[in-house]
Design an enzyme around this catalytic site. Structure first.
Site, PDB file in Angstrom:
ATOM      1  N   ARG A 126      44.522  -9.930  66.702  1.00  0.00           N
ATOM      2  CA  ARG A 126      43.596  -9.393  67.720  1.00  0.00           C
ATOM      3  C   ARG A 126      42.700  -8.269  67.203  1.00  0.00           C
ATOM      4  O   ARG A 126      42.138  -7.507  67.987  1.00  0.00           O
ATOM      5  CB  ARG A 126      44.357  -8.912  68.960  1.00  0.00           C
ATOM      6  N   LYS A 176      27.718  -7.849  63.155  1.00  0.00           N
ATOM      7  CA  LYS A 176      27.690  -9.288  63.457  1.00  0.00           C
ATOM      8  C   LYS A 176      28.529 -10.017  62.422  1.00  0.00           C
ATOM      9  O   LYS A 176      28.310  -9.878  61.224  1.00  0.00           O
ATOM     10  CB  LYS A 176      26.256  -9.825  63.397  1.00  0.00           C
ATOM     11  N   GLU A 226      13.873  -8.826  53.596  1.00  0.00           N
ATOM     12  CA  GLU A 226      14.374  -8.046  54.741  1.00  0.00           C
ATOM     13  C   GLU A 226      13.893  -6.588  54.653  1.00  0.00           C
ATOM     14  O   GLU A 226      13.610  -5.955  55.671  1.00  0.00           O
ATOM     15  CB  GLU A 226      15.909  -8.087  54.802  1.00  0.00           C
ATOM     16  N   LYS A 278      17.865   0.162  60.303  1.00  0.00           N
ATOM     17  CA  LYS A 278      18.785  -0.781  60.955  1.00  0.00           C
ATOM     18  C   LYS A 278      19.803  -0.031  61.821  1.00  0.00           C
ATOM     19  O   LYS A 278      20.099  -0.435  62.944  1.00  0.00           O
ATOM     20  CB  LYS A 278      19.510  -1.666  59.928  1.00  0.00           C
ATOM     21  N   GLU A 283      21.865  -6.846  71.140  1.00  0.00           N
ATOM     22  CA  GLU A 283      20.593  -7.571  71.078  1.00  0.00           C
ATOM     23  C   GLU A 283      20.041  -7.953  72.448  1.00  0.00           C
ATOM     24  O   GLU A 283      19.664  -9.092  72.703  1.00  0.00           O
ATOM     25  CB  GLU A 283      20.732  -8.826  70.183  1.00  0.00           C
ATOM     26  N   ARG A 313      16.898  -4.756  69.373  1.00  0.00           N
ATOM     27  CA  ARG A 313      17.467  -5.421  68.183  1.00  0.00           C
ATOM     28  C   ARG A 313      16.780  -6.753  67.883  1.00  0.00           C
ATOM     29  O   ARG A 313      16.808  -7.245  66.765  1.00  0.00           O
ATOM     30  CB  ARG A 313      18.995  -5.594  68.348  1.00  0.00           C
ATOM     31  N   ASN A 325      14.403  -9.842  64.274  1.00  0.00           N
ATOM     32  CA  ASN A 325      14.153 -11.263  64.023  1.00  0.00           C
ATOM     33  C   ASN A 325      12.715 -11.545  63.606  1.00  0.00           C
ATOM     34  O   ASN A 325      12.290 -12.703  63.576  1.00  0.00           O
ATOM     35  CB  ASN A 325      14.501 -12.087  65.274  1.00  0.00           C
ATOM     36  N   HIS A 336      11.811 -14.532  61.543  1.00  0.00           N
ATOM     37  CA  HIS A 336      13.005 -15.380  61.529  1.00  0.00           C
ATOM     38  C   HIS A 336      12.869 -16.682  62.326  1.00  0.00           C
ATOM     39  O   HIS A 336      13.640 -17.601  62.113  1.00  0.00           O
ATOM     40  CB  HIS A 336      14.226 -14.600  62.030  1.00  0.00           C
ATOM     41  N   HIS A 388      14.153 -19.374  60.085  1.00  0.00           N
ATOM     42  CA  HIS A 388      15.352 -20.186  60.357  1.00  0.00           C
ATOM     43  C   HIS A 388      15.026 -21.671  60.331  1.00  0.00           C
ATOM     44  O   HIS A 388      15.804 -22.485  59.832  1.00  0.00           O
ATOM     45  CB  HIS A 388      15.941 -19.828  61.737  1.00  0.00           C
ATOM     46  N   HIS A 417      17.667 -17.201  52.384  1.00  0.00           N
ATOM     47  CA  HIS A 417      17.342 -16.675  53.715  1.00  0.00           C
ATOM     48  C   HIS A 417      16.124 -15.747  53.671  1.00  0.00           C
ATOM     49  O   HIS A 417      15.165 -15.921  54.418  1.00  0.00           O
ATOM     50  CB  HIS A 417      18.562 -15.946  54.291  1.00  0.00           C
TER      51      HIS A 417
HETATM   52  N1  LIG Z   1      25.882 -10.573  59.834  1.00  0.00           N
HETATM   53  C1  LIG Z   1      24.590 -10.383  59.809  1.00  0.00           C
HETATM   54  O1  LIG Z   1      24.039  -9.548  60.526  1.00  0.00           O
HETATM   55  C2  LIG Z   1      23.765 -11.195  58.855  1.00  0.00           C
HETATM   56  C3  LIG Z   1      22.429 -10.847  58.631  1.00  0.00           C
HETATM   57  C4  LIG Z   1      21.708 -11.582  57.707  1.00  0.00           C
HETATM   58  C5  LIG Z   1      22.312 -12.616  57.000  1.00  0.00           C
HETATM   59  N2  LIG Z   1      23.616 -12.918  57.241  1.00  0.00           N
HETATM   60  C6  LIG Z   1      24.286 -13.997  56.496  1.00  0.00           C
HETATM   61  O2  LIG Z   1      24.342 -13.625  55.134  1.00  0.00           O
HETATM   62  C7  LIG Z   1      24.470 -14.802  54.341  1.00  0.00           C
HETATM   63  C8  LIG Z   1      23.624 -14.660  53.102  1.00  0.00           C
HETATM   64  O3  LIG Z   1      24.050 -13.545  52.374  1.00  0.00           O
HETATM   65  P1  LIG Z   1      23.520 -13.218  50.896  1.00  0.00           P
HETATM   66  O4  LIG Z   1      22.077 -13.454  50.830  1.00  0.00           O
HETATM   67  O5  LIG Z   1      24.049 -11.893  50.547  1.00  0.00           O
HETATM   68  O6  LIG Z   1      24.159 -14.382  50.010  1.00  0.00           O
HETATM   69  P2  LIG Z   1      25.612 -14.603  49.388  1.00  0.00           P
HETATM   70  O7  LIG Z   1      26.629 -13.804  50.062  1.00  0.00           O
HETATM   71  O8  LIG Z   1      25.800 -16.066  49.328  1.00  0.00           O
HETATM   72  O9  LIG Z   1      25.436 -14.043  47.895  1.00  0.00           O
HETATM   73  C9  LIG Z   1      24.569 -14.677  46.989  1.00  0.00           C
HETATM   74  C10 LIG Z   1      25.226 -14.949  45.639  1.00  0.00           C
HETATM   75  O10 LIG Z   1      25.185 -13.776  44.842  1.00  0.00           O
HETATM   76  C11 LIG Z   1      26.464 -13.514  44.256  1.00  0.00           C
HETATM   77  N3  LIG Z   1      26.528 -12.052  44.139  1.00  0.00           N
HETATM   78  C12 LIG Z   1      26.711 -11.176  45.131  1.00  0.00           C
HETATM   79  N4  LIG Z   1      26.590  -9.920  44.689  1.00  0.00           N
HETATM   80  C13 LIG Z   1      26.351  -9.991  43.355  1.00  0.00           C
HETATM   81  C14 LIG Z   1      26.109  -9.019  42.341  1.00  0.00           C
HETATM   82  N5  LIG Z   1      26.054  -7.710  42.613  1.00  0.00           N
HETATM   83  N6  LIG Z   1      25.909  -9.478  41.087  1.00  0.00           N
HETATM   84  C15 LIG Z   1      25.902 -10.807  40.808  1.00  0.00           C
HETATM   85  N7  LIG Z   1      26.102 -11.755  41.736  1.00  0.00           N
HETATM   86  C16 LIG Z   1      26.310 -11.357  42.993  1.00  0.00           C
HETATM   87  C17 LIG Z   1      27.436 -14.117  45.228  1.00  0.00           C
HETATM   88  O11 LIG Z   1      28.652 -14.399  44.608  1.00  0.00           O
HETATM   89  C18 LIG Z   1      26.684 -15.349  45.702  1.00  0.00           C
HETATM   90  O12 LIG Z   1      26.885 -16.401  44.830  1.00  0.00           O
HETATM   91  C19 LIG Z   1      24.093 -15.968  55.243  1.00  0.00           C
HETATM   92  O13 LIG Z   1      25.253 -16.702  55.550  1.00  0.00           O
HETATM   93  C20 LIG Z   1      23.556 -15.301  56.504  1.00  0.00           C
HETATM   94  O14 LIG Z   1      23.822 -16.053  57.669  1.00  0.00           O
HETATM   95  C21 LIG Z   1      24.344 -12.235  58.147  1.00  0.00           C
HETATM   96 ZN   LIG Z   2      17.544 -12.006  58.166  1.00  0.00          ZN
END
Ligand SMILES: NC(=O)c1ccc[n+]([C@@H]2O[C@H](COP(=O)([O-])OP(=O)(O)OC[C@H]3O[C@@H](n4cnc5c(N)ncnc54)[C@H](O)[C@@H]3O)[C@@H](O)[C@H]2O)c1
Ligand SMILES: [Zn+2]
Length: 356
Positions: free
Chosen positions: A121, A143, A185, A224, A234, A238, A242, A245, A249, A262
């Site tokens: 929980r 999130k 971003e 942020k 949101e 917030r 987007n 986006h 998306h 992304h």
């Molecule tokens: N929760 C939220 O508010 C929110 C906001 C935006 C995006 N997201 C989510 O985030 C995800 C994308 O995240 P991302 O772009 O960070 O991609 P990711 O987490 O897939 O990382 C990208 C790649 O880089 C590698 N990596 C990470 N840090 C590294 C470093 N310092 N050196 C070398 N390699 C490294 C990872 O192993 C991975 O293969 C999506 O699933 C998206 O939906 C969430």
């Molecule tokens: Zn984004």
């Protein structure tokens, strides 16, 4: 060290940003160590880069520490991986006092946060973002979530961490395309909230090899944090996050996740949103031109083959998920985002000509 407070009453927490911070994590967390188990959730490549070192430093300082790895890519954000992580925690005899350290990009942060929000929980967790996108966006705001066959992020929660620990120096090992994606971003924050920041980013991009990541991450996190404190769930403000986006998306869904990053999709989406803002008379042609000039300083993927009708069908699907109302984010000026319900599907479709 720059410390930014995310103000949410009893759930407030600090975001620490400093190059070299990773080494200091054991001492930063020392006060929170009451002999409980600490679980690092990460990916194996990241354990090799930073995680094993962090774990041995934590152990040296008296932390009882173990780790769990997730696969690379969106595949990690699945029900399967989520339940596998939970089972491993049970096997490791974790309990309600266990604290999770989410070490990774957005993928790790989203899954680890969701595990933290639901294990027994809800247990405490910290975000230690390692990608630029995670540092400025996904690690802040609580999130969490996973994907299901019907779509991305359809299962999840808003569950705030105890803190966010950011070391911009570790971006050095991040592949260039991932950096560019994160910069999407960063530009977004300037565009919706701070024109001076946007102008600084524009200058910094002229020499991307000496881009001041620490400064940029700090300002992005401030923006942020401010927006999330004012509107955690949101309901209003917030939504501005987007910007870019809606089309972004749709591009991700159309091209297939994994084919476009992304942040790259958001960069293209911001060009479309800029054009729409100009068409509606919100943004001056001159301002839209400077927005495009900044975005064009980055190498963007070629999307000349995307089909506008398919993009539109994804926009419609997105709208359905959001109560049938499309709150399209426009710019009233550079540094001043706003939402509009006046943006028609035709206008969105026509805007694609600026990226195709
Ligand atoms: N929760 C939220 O508010 C929110 C906001 C935006 C995006 N997201 C989510 O985030 C995800 C994308 O995240 P991302 O772009 O960070 O991609 P990711 O987490 O897939 O990382 C990208 C790649 O880089 C590698 N990596 C990470 N840090 C590294 C470093 N310092 N050196 C070398 N390699 C490294 C990872 O192993 C991975 O293969 C999506 O699933 C998206 O939906 C969430
Ligand atoms: Zn984004």
């Amino acid at each position: 060290m720059k410390t930014i407070e995310l103000k949410l009453g009893e759930r407030s927490y600090d975001i620490h940003v400093e190059s070299g911070l990773l080494k200091k994590i054991p001492s930063i967390l020392a006060d929170q160590n009451h002999g409980q188990k600490w679980i690092i959730i990460s990916q194996y490549n990241l354990m090799e880069l930073f995680g094993f070192d962090l774990m041995s430093k934590l152990k040296k300082e008296g932390f009882e520490c173990d780790y769990i790895t997730l696969p690379i890519g969106e595949a990690a954000k699945s029900m399967n991986e989520f339940s596998r992580a939970i089972s491993q925690m049970i096997e490791m005899k974790c309990d309600r006092s266990t604290t999770i350290l989410a070490l990774g990009g957005g993928v790790v942060g989203d899954v680890a946060g969701f595990v933290a929000s639901s294990f027994m929980r809800g247990i405490e967790y910290y975000q230690i973002p390692t990608t630029l996108l995670a540092m400025v966006d996904s690690s802040i705001g609580g999130k969490t979530g996973i994907n299901i066959a019907e779509g991305k992020n359809l299962v999840g929660s808003i569950y705030q961490p105890q803190g966010v620990l950011i070391d911009p120096a570790i971006l050095e090992s991040l592949p260039r395309e991932e950096v560019i994606s994160g910069l999407g971003e960063v530009i977004k924050y300037g565009a919706i909230r701070d024109v001076e920041f946007l102008n600084n980013i524009s200058e910094w991009l002229d020499d991307i090899d000496s881009f001041p990541f620490e400064k940029a991450v700090q300002r992005a996190c401030e923006i942020k944090a401010e927006i999330v404190s004012l509107d955690e769930r949101e309901d209003g403000l917030r939504k501005l996050l987007n910007f870019g986006h809606t089309v972004g998306h749709a591009l991700e869904a159309h091209l297939g996740f994994g084919r476009i990053r992304h942040g790259e999709a958001v960069l293209l989406g911001m060009k479309c949103a800029g054009w729409i803002s100009e068409q509606l008379g919100f943004l001056s042609p001159l301002e839209n031109k400077s927005l495009n000039k900044i975005i064009d300083k980055l190498t963007l993927p070629n999307v000349s083959k995307v089909d506008p009708n398919t993009i539109l069908s994804f926009v419609k699907k997105d709208k359905k998920v959001r109560n049938g109302i499309l709150h399209f984010v426009v710019l009233d000026a550079l540094g001043k985002g706003n939402t509009s319900e006046l943006v028609s599907e035709t206008l969105i479709m026509n805007s694609l000509k600026v990226i195709r």
